[in-house]
Motif scaffolding. Structure first.
Motif, PDB file in Angstrom:
ATOM      1  N   GLY A   1       0.787  -1.228   0.000  1.00  0.00           N
ATOM      2  CA  GLY A   1       0.000   0.000   0.000  1.00  0.00           C
ATOM      3  C   GLY A   1       0.816   1.274   0.000  1.00  0.00           C
ATOM      4  O   GLY A   1       0.285   2.357   0.210  1.00  0.00           O
ATOM      5  N   THR A   2       2.098   1.166  -0.281  1.00  0.00           N
ATOM      6  CA  THR A   2       2.971   2.343  -0.231  1.00  0.00           C
ATOM      7  C   THR A   2       2.825   3.265  -1.440  1.00  0.00           C
ATOM      8  O   THR A   2       3.376   4.356  -1.440  1.00  0.00           O
ATOM      9  CB  THR A   2       4.442   1.928  -0.082  1.00  0.00           C
ATOM     10  OG1 THR A   2       4.766   0.993  -1.122  1.00  0.00           O
ATOM     11  CG2 THR A   2       4.697   1.287   1.273  1.00  0.00           C
ATOM     12  N   GLY A   3       2.071   2.848  -2.437  1.00  0.00           N
ATOM     13  CA  GLY A   3       1.856   3.704  -3.604  1.00  0.00           C
ATOM     14  C   GLY A   3       0.742   4.709  -3.406  1.00  0.00           C
ATOM     15  O   GLY A   3       0.582   5.630  -4.202  1.00  0.00           O
ATOM     16  N   ALA A   4      -0.030   4.573  -2.343  1.00  0.00           N
ATOM     17  CA  ALA A   4      -1.135   5.492  -2.064  1.00  0.00           C
ATOM     18  C   ALA A   4      -0.643   6.688  -1.259  1.00  0.00           C
ATOM     19  O   ALA A   4       0.443   6.662  -0.685  1.00  0.00           O
ATOM     20  CB  ALA A   4      -2.226   4.762  -1.298  1.00  0.00           C
ATOM     21  N   HIS A   5      -1.467   7.734  -1.213  1.00  0.00           N
ATOM     22  CA  HIS A   5      -1.106   8.930  -0.441  1.00  0.00           C
ATOM     23  C   HIS A   5      -0.880   8.607   1.034  1.00  0.00           C
ATOM     24  O   HIS A   5      -0.028   9.214   1.673  1.00  0.00           O
ATOM     25  CB  HIS A   5      -2.203   9.994  -0.548  1.00  0.00           C
ATOM     26  CG  HIS A   5      -2.312  10.611  -1.894  1.00  0.00           C
ATOM     27  ND1 HIS A   5      -1.275  11.276  -2.505  1.00  0.00           N
ATOM     28  CD2 HIS A   5      -3.348  10.662  -2.754  1.00  0.00           C
ATOM     29  CE1 HIS A   5      -1.660  11.721  -3.678  1.00  0.00           C
ATOM     30  NE2 HIS A   5      -2.919  11.351  -3.858  1.00  0.00           N
ATOM     31  N   ASP A   6      -1.662   7.672   1.577  1.00  0.00           N
ATOM     32  CA  ASP A   6      -1.576   7.327   2.994  1.00  0.00           C
ATOM     33  C   ASP A   6      -1.538   5.801   3.139  1.00  0.00           C
ATOM     34  O   ASP A   6      -2.582   5.156   3.152  1.00  0.00           O
ATOM     35  CB  ASP A   6      -2.771   7.909   3.748  1.00  0.00           C
ATOM     36  CG  ASP A   6      -2.730   7.638   5.231  1.00  0.00           C
ATOM     37  OD1 ASP A   6      -1.759   7.021   5.715  1.00  0.00           O
ATOM     38  OD2 ASP A   6      -3.686   8.057   5.920  1.00  0.00           O
ATOM     39  N   PRO A   7      -0.360   5.198   3.239  1.00  0.00           N
ATOM     40  CA  PRO A   7      -0.258   3.740   3.354  1.00  0.00           C
ATOM     41  C   PRO A   7      -0.982   3.160   4.569  1.00  0.00           C
ATOM     42  O   PRO A   7      -1.364   1.998   4.573  1.00  0.00           O
ATOM     43  CB  PRO A   7       1.253   3.488   3.468  1.00  0.00           C
ATOM     44  CG  PRO A   7       1.878   4.673   2.825  1.00  0.00           C
ATOM     45  CD  PRO A   7       0.962   5.826   3.141  1.00  0.00           C
ATOM     46  N   SER A   8      -1.222   3.974   5.598  1.00  0.00           N
ATOM     47  CA  SER A   8      -1.940   3.471   6.772  1.00  0.00           C
ATOM     48  C   SER A   8      -3.438   3.362   6.518  1.00  0.00           C
ATOM     49  O   SER A   8      -4.184   2.871   7.360  1.00  0.00           O
ATOM     50  CB  SER A   8      -1.687   4.370   7.984  1.00  0.00           C
ATOM     51  OG  SER A   8      -2.288   5.641   7.809  1.00  0.00           O
ATOM     52  N   ASN A   9      -3.881   3.798   5.351  1.00  0.00           N
ATOM     53  CA  ASN A   9      -5.300   3.727   4.997  1.00  0.00           C
ATOM     54  C   ASN A   9      -5.475   3.041   3.647  1.00  0.00           C
ATOM     55  O   ASN A   9      -6.091   3.571   2.737  1.00  0.00           O
ATOM     56  CB  ASN A   9      -5.909   5.134   4.979  1.00  0.00           C
ATOM     57  CG  ASN A   9      -7.413   5.103   4.885  1.00  0.00           C
ATOM     58  OD1 ASN A   9      -8.050   4.129   5.257  1.00  0.00           O
ATOM     59  ND2 ASN A   9      -7.994   6.173   4.386  1.00  0.00           N
ATOM     60  N   THR A  10      -4.885   1.849   3.498  1.00  0.00           N
ATOM     61  CA  THR A  10      -5.009   1.073   2.262  1.00  0.00           C
ATOM     62  C   THR A  10      -5.568  -0.301   2.568  1.00  0.00           C
ATOM     63  O   THR A  10      -5.449  -0.805   3.688  1.00  0.00           O
ATOM     64  CB  THR A  10      -3.651   0.909   1.560  1.00  0.00           C
ATOM     65  OG1 THR A  10      -2.727   0.308   2.464  1.00  0.00           O
ATOM     66  CG2 THR A  10      -3.109   2.229   1.072  1.00  0.00           C
ATOM     67  N   ALA A  11      -6.172  -0.918   1.564  1.00  0.00           N
ATOM     68  CA  ALA A  11      -6.757  -2.250   1.742  1.00  0.00           C
ATOM     69  C   ALA A  11      -6.885  -2.938   0.393  1.00  0.00           C
ATOM     70  O   ALA A  11      -6.737  -2.314  -0.661  1.00  0.00           O
ATOM     71  CB  ALA A  11      -8.132  -2.138   2.411  1.00  0.00           C
ATOM     72  N   ASN A  12      -7.195  -4.230   0.437  1.00  0.00           N
ATOM     73  CA  ASN A  12      -7.376  -5.052  -0.756  1.00  0.00           C
ATOM     74  C   ASN A  12      -8.852  -5.066  -1.142  1.00  0.00           C
ATOM     75  O   ASN A  12      -9.625  -5.869  -0.649  1.00  0.00           O
ATOM     76  CB  ASN A  12      -6.885  -6.476  -0.477  1.00  0.00           C
ATOM     77  CG  ASN A  12      -7.021  -7.377  -1.692  1.00  0.00           C
ATOM     78  OD1 ASN A  12      -7.287  -6.927  -2.799  1.00  0.00           O
ATOM     79  ND2 ASN A  12      -6.837  -8.663  -1.458  1.00  0.00           N
ATOM     80  N   PHE A  13      -9.256  -4.142  -2.010  1.00  0.00           N
ATOM     81  CA  PHE A  13     -10.634  -4.066  -2.512  1.00  0.00           C
ATOM     82  C   PHE A  13     -10.614  -3.396  -3.877  1.00  0.00           C
ATOM     83  O   PHE A  13      -9.569  -2.958  -4.347  1.00  0.00           O
ATOM     84  CB  PHE A  13     -11.545  -3.314  -1.526  1.00  0.00           C
ATOM     85  CG  PHE A  13     -11.253  -1.843  -1.409  1.00  0.00           C
ATOM     86  CD1 PHE A  13     -12.040  -0.911  -2.061  1.00  0.00           C
ATOM     87  CD2 PHE A  13     -10.186  -1.389  -0.643  1.00  0.00           C
ATOM     88  CE1 PHE A  13     -11.777   0.450  -1.952  1.00  0.00           C
ATOM     89  CE2 PHE A  13      -9.910  -0.029  -0.532  1.00  0.00           C
ATOM     90  CZ  PHE A  13     -10.704   0.885  -1.186  1.00  0.00           C
ATOM     91  N   PHE A  14     -11.777  -3.305  -4.522  1.00  0.00           N
ATOM     92  CA  PHE A  14     -11.870  -2.721  -5.855  1.00  0.00           C
ATOM     93  C   PHE A  14     -12.234  -1.244  -5.763  1.00  0.00           C
ATOM     94  O   PHE A  14     -13.205  -0.871  -5.114  1.00  0.00           O
ATOM     95  CB  PHE A  14     -12.938  -3.448  -6.684  1.00  0.00           C
ATOM     96  CG  PHE A  14     -13.088  -2.872  -8.061  1.00  0.00           C
ATOM     97  CD1 PHE A  14     -12.291  -3.321  -9.096  1.00  0.00           C
ATOM     98  CD2 PHE A  14     -14.013  -1.878  -8.323  1.00  0.00           C
ATOM     99  CE1 PHE A  14     -12.410  -2.788 -10.377  1.00  0.00           C
ATOM    100  CE2 PHE A  14     -14.142  -1.332  -9.593  1.00  0.00           C
ATOM    101  CZ  PHE A  14     -13.340  -1.799 -10.620  1.00  0.00           C
ATOM    102  N   ASP A  15     -11.450  -0.412  -6.434  1.00  0.00           N
ATOM    103  CA  ASP A  15     -11.788   1.000  -6.591  1.00  0.00           C
ATOM    104  C   ASP A  15     -11.125   1.484  -7.871  1.00  0.00           C
ATOM    105  O   ASP A  15      -9.951   1.204  -8.107  1.00  0.00           O
ATOM    106  CB  ASP A  15     -11.307   1.833  -5.404  1.00  0.00           C
ATOM    107  CG  ASP A  15     -11.924   3.226  -5.394  1.00  0.00           C
ATOM    108  OD1 ASP A  15     -12.687   3.579  -6.321  1.00  0.00           O
ATOM    109  OD2 ASP A  15     -11.651   3.979  -4.438  1.00  0.00           O
ATOM    110  N   TYR A  16     -11.879   2.186  -8.674  1.00  0.00           N
ATOM    111  CA  TYR A  16     -11.332   2.718  -9.923  1.00  0.00           C
ATOM    112  C   TYR A  16     -11.698   4.191 -10.009  1.00  0.00           C
ATOM    113  O   TYR A  16     -12.872   4.547 -10.120  1.00  0.00           O
ATOM    114  CB  TYR A  16     -11.882   1.960 -11.123  1.00  0.00           C
ATOM    115  CG  TYR A  16     -11.368   2.483 -12.442  1.00  0.00           C
ATOM    116  CD1 TYR A  16     -10.027   2.370 -12.766  1.00  0.00           C
ATOM    117  CD2 TYR A  16     -12.212   3.107 -13.341  1.00  0.00           C
ATOM    118  CE1 TYR A  16      -9.531   2.864 -13.965  1.00  0.00           C
ATOM    119  CE2 TYR A  16     -11.730   3.599 -14.551  1.00  0.00           C
ATOM    120  CZ  TYR A  16     -10.390   3.470 -14.854  1.00  0.00           C
ATOM    121  OH  TYR A  16      -9.898   3.969 -16.035  1.00  0.00           O
TER     122      TYR A  16
END
Length: 160
Positions: free
Chosen positions: A23-38
């Motif tokens: 999840g380090t590619g997101a703005h906030d790695p502490s708020n990432t998960a394995n789900f669908f979003d586009y």
């Protein structure tokens, strides 16, 4: 902090990001998960299914190991309670067991704390979208039990 109530299991009220583990590619790695979003932008996250980073998961195992998102810790020290698999739990809703959290194929709405539904359980459902979490309360330490035992013995001696 376990005294707060959050909208999402990543200890936040903000919608989590869908990103490839960890999840380090997101703005906030502490708020990432394995789900669908586009979101339709080329920002490196929210680009479809988290594991593939695309709009297709054909022929791919979209599940991740618990703890794959090492920065996205719940307030209780658990990982991946939102996303990965919908978790069957022991809450009774009518005569059925409850399900919480979203799966790898869910949208962010299913990760919201207020979202729950029912099913007959993991045996009847099967598949890679549903699962359950085994959690236990740690036993009191032996030292703590000895302390309480000693206090009990001292208390009975004073009564005589």
């Amino acid at each position: 902090m376990t005294g707060n109530y959050w909208d999402y299991p990543t200890s936040t009220d903000a919608v989590p990001y869908s990103d490839q583990p960890p999840g380090t590619g997101a703005h906030d790695p502490s708020n990432t998960a394995n789900f669908f979003d586009y979101d339709g932008s080329a920002n490196g996250f929210n680009d479809g299914f988290a594991v593939t980073g695309s709009l297709s998961v054909a022929g791919v195992n979209a599940l991740t190991d618990v703890g794959a998102y090492t920065s996205a810790l719940s307030p209780y020290g658990t990982f991946d309670q939102g996303g990965n698999v919908r978790e069957w739990n022991e809450a009774l809703i009518g005569s059925s067991r409850g399900r919480r959290g979203g799966s790898w194929g869910s949208c962010s709405l299913n990760l919201h704390a207020s979202n729950r539904d029912v099913d007959c359980g993991p045996v009847e459902q099967g598949g890679s979208l549903f699962g359950f979490r085994v959690a236990s309360i740690p036993e009191p330490s032996t030292l703590l039990l000895l302390c309480f035992g000693s206090l009990a013995v001292l208390g009975t001696r004073k009564c005589r």
